[in-house]
Design a protein around this motif. Structure first.
Motif, mmCIF file in Angstrom:
data_model
loop_
_atom_site.group_PDB
_atom_site.id
_atom_site.type_symbol
_atom_site.label_atom_id
_atom_site.label_comp_id
_atom_site.label_asym_id
_atom_site.label_seq_id
_atom_site.Cartn_x
_atom_site.Cartn_y
_atom_site.Cartn_z
ATOM 1 N N GLU A 264 33.611 -1.292 56.160
ATOM 2 C CA GLU A 264 32.488 -1.986 56.087
ATOM 3 C C GLU A 264 31.637 -1.691 57.212
ATOM 4 O OE1 GLU A 264 33.140 -5.343 52.525
ATOM 5 O OE2 GLU A 264 32.922 -5.942 54.540
ATOM 6 N N GLN B 23 30.544 1.786 57.450
ATOM 7 C CA GLN B 23 29.377 1.953 56.599
ATOM 8 C C GLN B 23 28.137 1.351 57.344
ATOM 9 O OE1 GLN B 23 30.049 0.451 52.522
ATOM 10 N NE2 GLN B 23 27.831 0.732 52.140
ATOM 11 N N SER C 11 21.670 -0.557 48.670
ATOM 12 C CA SER C 11 22.980 -0.049 49.155
ATOM 13 C C SER C 11 23.413 -1.572 50.200
ATOM 14 C CB SER C 11 23.090 1.204 50.184
ATOM 15 O OG SER C 11 22.159 1.043 51.353
ATOM 16 N N MET D 151 26.452 -4.244 49.375
ATOM 17 C CA MET D 151 27.496 -4.463 50.375
ATOM 18 C C MET D 151 27.430 -6.084 50.313
ATOM 19 S SD MET D 151 27.938 -3.801 54.392
ATOM 20 C CE MET D 151 28.301 -2.104 53.936
ATOM 21 N N GLU E 91 29.418 -7.348 47.491
ATOM 22 C CA GLU E 91 30.837 -7.279 47.696
ATOM 23 C C GLU E 91 31.387 -8.209 48.719
ATOM 24 O OE1 GLU E 91 30.922 -3.175 48.811
ATOM 25 O OE2 GLU E 91 30.893 -2.293 46.687
#
Length: 212
Positions: free
Chosen positions: A100, A103, A186, A190, A193
């Motif tokens: 993560e 990202q 996006s 995230m 999640e």
């Protein structure tokens, strides 16, 4: 003498009127020219890509060091406990949050923001979009981290679980703000999640504490 006094009296309003005229011109000039703060805000806003807002940037720039501290805590587990479930959980946290962070770095650099790995906590406050460490919920203090470093065995297990629960709760709060106010799909994905994964881990850690 009387004539001089009358002349002086007539001259005072003229001076007053002139002063008002000058002040009026000064006010007009100030309103027409933006202040340095306004210029800074305007410049910061113009740097935000289309489809992204300040909340998205604050979320990623704040979550990066938040995740980084969680990884530091996870790495402390080795050599300080023989609790197999805690060791496995720490490895799971590293496995989830490391990617993560990569990202986040990719997204922020794509948006023209600095690489978060090269920035200090204080550096996250630049351009009016970042957040400082004190503003991130769930972050541990230097004293907390030192105490955790010095603990071992059952003491370490209890301290680690208690601190990580608080840390996860902070990440969830930050993610909820992103979902409520963010714009980038996006970043919102995230956030969703993070909430799902870390809430499940909080449930697990709460049960681990209760079973001690």
């Amino acid at each position: 003498m009387f004539s001089a006094k009358r002349s002086a009296v007539r001259f005072v309003p003229v001076l007053a009127a002139g002063a008002l005229l000058i002040a009026g011109c000064s006010d007009v000039g100030d309103s027409a020219s933006p202040t340095s703060a306004e210029t800074s805000v305007s410049a910061g806003q113009s740097a935000i890509p289309a489809g992204v807002n300040a909340t998205d940037i604050e979320f990623l720039e704040g979550m990066y060091p938040h995740h980084s501290q969680a990884l530091d805590m996870a790495k402390m587990v080795e050599g300080r406990t023989d609790n197999a479930e805690l060791v496995a959980l720490a490895a799971k946290i590293e496995g989830a949050q490391g990617p993560e962070m990569a990202q986040m770095t990719e997204t922020l650099t794509k948006w023209g923001r600095p690489d978060p790995s090269s920035m200090s906590m204080d550096g996250m406050d630049h351009s009016g979009h970042g957040v400082g460490m004190a503003e991130m919920p769930g972050m541990m203090s230097d004293g907390d981290m030192t105490a955790l470093t010095n603990a071992t065995g059952a003491e370490f297990d209890k301290m680690w679980l208690t601190m990580m629960i608080e840390h996860h709760a902070g990440a969830i709060a930050m993610s909820e703000t992103e979902i409520a106010d963010g714009l980038d799909p996006s970043a919102e994905k995230m956030a969703e999640e993070i909430i799902a994964g870390q809430q499940a881990e909080i449930t697990q850690m709460t049960a681990m504490l209760a079973g001690e």
